[in-house]
Design an enzyme around this catalytic site. Structure first.
Site, PDB file in Angstrom:
ATOM      1  N   MET A  12       0.861  -1.194   0.000  1.00 42.67           N
ATOM      2  CA  MET A  12       0.000   0.000   0.000  1.00 42.67           C
ATOM      3  C   MET A  12       0.889   1.232   0.000  1.00 42.67           C
ATOM      4  SD  MET A  12      -3.225  -1.160   0.760  1.00 42.67           S
ATOM      5  CE  MET A  12      -3.751  -2.814   1.262  1.00 42.67           C
ATOM      6  N   GLY A  42       1.803  -6.761   4.301  1.00 40.32           N
ATOM      7  CA  GLY A  42       2.668  -7.793   3.719  1.00 40.32           C
ATOM      8  C   GLY A  42       4.055  -7.248   3.434  1.00 40.32           C
ATOM      9  N   GLU A 141      -4.818  -8.618   3.756  1.00 35.71           N
ATOM     10  CA  GLU A 141      -5.078  -7.441   2.918  1.00 35.71           C
ATOM     11  C   GLU A 141      -5.144  -7.820   1.436  1.00 35.71           C
ATOM     12  OE1 GLU A 141      -3.540  -3.691   5.587  1.00 35.71           O
ATOM     13  OE2 GLU A 141      -2.106  -4.575   4.193  1.00 35.71           O
ATOM     14  N   GLY A 224       0.848  -4.613  22.449  1.00 35.08           N
ATOM     15  CA  GLY A 224       1.494  -3.295  22.415  1.00 35.08           C
ATOM     16  C   GLY A 224       2.505  -3.159  23.532  1.00 35.08           C
ATOM     17  N   ASP A 256       3.717  -5.065  12.307  1.00 29.73           N
ATOM     18  CA  ASP A 256       4.376  -5.630  11.121  1.00 29.73           C
ATOM     19  C   ASP A 256       5.875  -5.792  11.361  1.00 29.73           C
ATOM     20  OD1 ASP A 256       1.923  -5.538   9.850  1.00 29.73           O
ATOM     21  OD2 ASP A 256       2.288  -3.543   9.016  1.00 29.73           O
ATOM     22  N   ASN A 282       9.844  -8.281  19.928  1.00 29.91           N
ATOM     23  CA  ASN A 282       9.300  -7.153  20.691  1.00 29.91           C
ATOM     24  C   ASN A 282      10.275  -5.984  20.708  1.00 29.91           C
ATOM     25  OD1 ASN A 282       6.772  -7.594  21.795  1.00 29.91           O
ATOM     26  ND2 ASN A 282       7.559  -8.673  23.598  1.00 29.91           N
ATOM     27  N   SER A 288      10.867   0.526  16.280  1.00 31.46           N
ATOM     28  CA  SER A 288      10.077   1.130  15.192  1.00 31.46           C
ATOM     29  C   SER A 288       9.094   2.199  15.678  1.00 31.46           C
ATOM     30  CB  SER A 288       9.331   0.049  14.407  1.00 31.46           C
ATOM     31  OG  SER A 288       8.132  -0.316  15.082  1.00 31.46           O
ATOM     32  N   ALA A 291       9.985   6.294  15.719  1.00 29.63           N
ATOM     33  CA  ALA A 291      10.075   7.177  14.553  1.00 29.63           C
ATOM     34  C   ALA A 291       8.766   7.141  13.780  1.00 29.63           C
ATOM     35  CB  ALA A 291      11.239   6.739  13.659  1.00 29.63           C
ATOM     36  N   GLY A 293       6.015   6.938  10.654  1.00 25.74           N
ATOM     37  CA  GLY A 293       5.804   6.119   9.468  1.00 25.74           C
ATOM     38  C   GLY A 293       5.926   4.635   9.764  1.00 25.74           C
TER      39      GLY A 293
HETATM   40  O1  RIB Z   1       0.024  -2.281   9.630  1.00 26.94           O
HETATM   41  C1  RIB Z   1       0.257  -1.005   9.114  1.00 26.94           C
HETATM   42  C2  RIB Z   1      -0.159  -0.940   7.688  1.00 26.94           C
HETATM   43  O2  RIB Z   1      -1.549  -1.127   7.614  1.00 26.94           O
HETATM   44  C3  RIB Z   1       0.096   0.374   6.995  1.00 26.94           C
HETATM   45  O3  RIB Z   1       1.342   0.430   6.360  1.00 26.94           O
HETATM   46  C4  RIB Z   1      -1.056   0.498   6.020  1.00 26.94           C
HETATM   47  O4  RIB Z   1      -0.654   0.409   4.695  1.00 26.94           O
HETATM   48  C5  RIB Z   1      -2.014  -0.634   6.403  1.00 26.94           C
HETATM   49  O5  RIB Z   1      -1.946  -1.657   5.510  1.00 26.94           O
HETATM   50 NA    NA Z   2       6.709   3.819  13.502  1.00 26.47          NA
END
Ligand code: RIB
Ligand code: NA
Length: 312
Positions: A12, A42, A141, A224, A256, A282, A288, A291, A293
């Site tokens: 995505m 993915g 997805e 989390g 992810d 973990n 991650s 930061a 994004g």
């Molecule tokens: O898990 C985070 C992701 O979920 C994002 O990158 C977004 O694209 C959605 O698929």
């Molecule tokens: Na992040």
């Protein structure tokens, strides 16, 4: 060519707005920053595994458009093999509209587009890679039938499978449990799949036990900042794996990062106990959230403390 980790899943383009809070229905609010990033569960998982140092291949579909071209370049930049990345003119590259609030929480709408056109034909083309992988990873997805078929193919060839039922669907085909060596979900997914509310560690024990009964080899419920709970079919006990506290800037994609790291450990350190892999994953995911994004925040091998690469 043999790969350690093969991901059959989504790509995505993330369109991210940072705002003080998430808007309500019918409301317009001012945000303070906008950026575009590479996402999709993915691809995120695949890129995290690649950055830690395994050979990866992605099986996915993007559009024949600007975002699709860019995405293929992004895979190359991250050392992900792209022979099984298809491009179609029948749909646009998947997109995700993401809002992140000042607490680092998010709300996401995905329009999967080309991802939904990934099917059996592409899986058969990728069979040489899937059948020789050490670990195959799938999410939700793309079309669920495609995910299930990929997991079945992997199982037939004794390839270890990780299934991440995200985003969660209440009507999940029960076969998904039976083809998962590791079934890894977060609290809200566990809630939707079991009907139990999941917010505490003891809730997660109850939900995970229920998911395990459905036929998975192991279950991990991520919580989390509270870490995760790990269940194995051969053992009657479950283990809580706490996480070290971090100040969250943006938690998008942390799940992810966790799964990508888990795939890395299952491929490269198969002798480690699953709870130790989860403990290390973990810590990778914890890096991650510091930061903004998704992929833009995922650590590279050089950013990760050396003890996370110890043999035991
Ligand atoms: O898990 C985070 C992701 O979920 C994002 O990158 C977004 O694209 C959605 O698929
Ligand atoms: Na992040």
């Amino acid at each position: 060519e043999a790969f350690d980790v093969v991901v059959v899943g989504s790509c995505m383009t993330d369109l991210v707005s940072q705002a003080p809070r998430l808007p309500k229905a019918g409301e317009t609010i001012h945000g303070h920053k906008f950026f575009i990033g590479f996402g999709g569960k993915g691809a995120n998982q695949c890129v995290q595994a690649a950055r830690l140092g395994v050979k990866t291949a992605m099986v996915c579909k993007v559009g024949k458009d600007f975002f699709g071209d860019n995405y293929i370049q992004n895979f190359k930049d991250n050392g992900v093999h792209t022979d099984f990345v298809g491009q179609t003119s029948d749909a646009a590259t998947g997109a995700a509209s993401i809002t992140v609030n000042d607490a680092g929480e998010n709300a996401i709408v995905i329009v999967a587009g080309a991802n939904m056109l990934l099917g059996g034909e592409e899986l058969r083309r990728a069979l040489p890679a899937i059948s020789r992988a050490k670990v195959l990873v799938c999410q939700l997805e793309i079309s669920p039938q495609t995910s299930l078929e990929a997991l079945r193919m992997a199982r037939e060839h004794k390839v270890k499978t990780i299934f991440n039922p995200a985003p969660a669907a209440p009507d999940l085909d029960p076969d998904f449990y039976r083809v998962s060596d590791v079934f890894c979900c977060n609290e809200s997914e566990a809630e939707l799949l079991t009907g139990f509310s999941v917010s505490t560690v003891s809730d997660a024990h109850r939900a995970g036990q229920e998911l395990l009964k459905r036929g998975c080899g192991a279950v991990i419920v991520t919580l989390g900042p509270q870490g995760c709970v790990v269940f194995k079919a051969q053992e009657s006990t479950s283990k809580h794996v706490p996480a070290t506290a971090v100040t969250a800037v943006d938690t998008t994609g942390a799940g992810d990062s966790f799964i990508g790291a888990l795939a890395f450990y299952m491929a490269n350190y198969p002798a480690l106990p699953l709870e130790e892999m989860a403990h290390r994953a973990n810590q990778v995911a914890g890096l991650s959230v510091r930061a903004v994004g998704t992929q833009s925040s995922f650590p590279f091998r050089r950013d990760v403390p050396a003890e996370l690469f110890a043999e035991q």
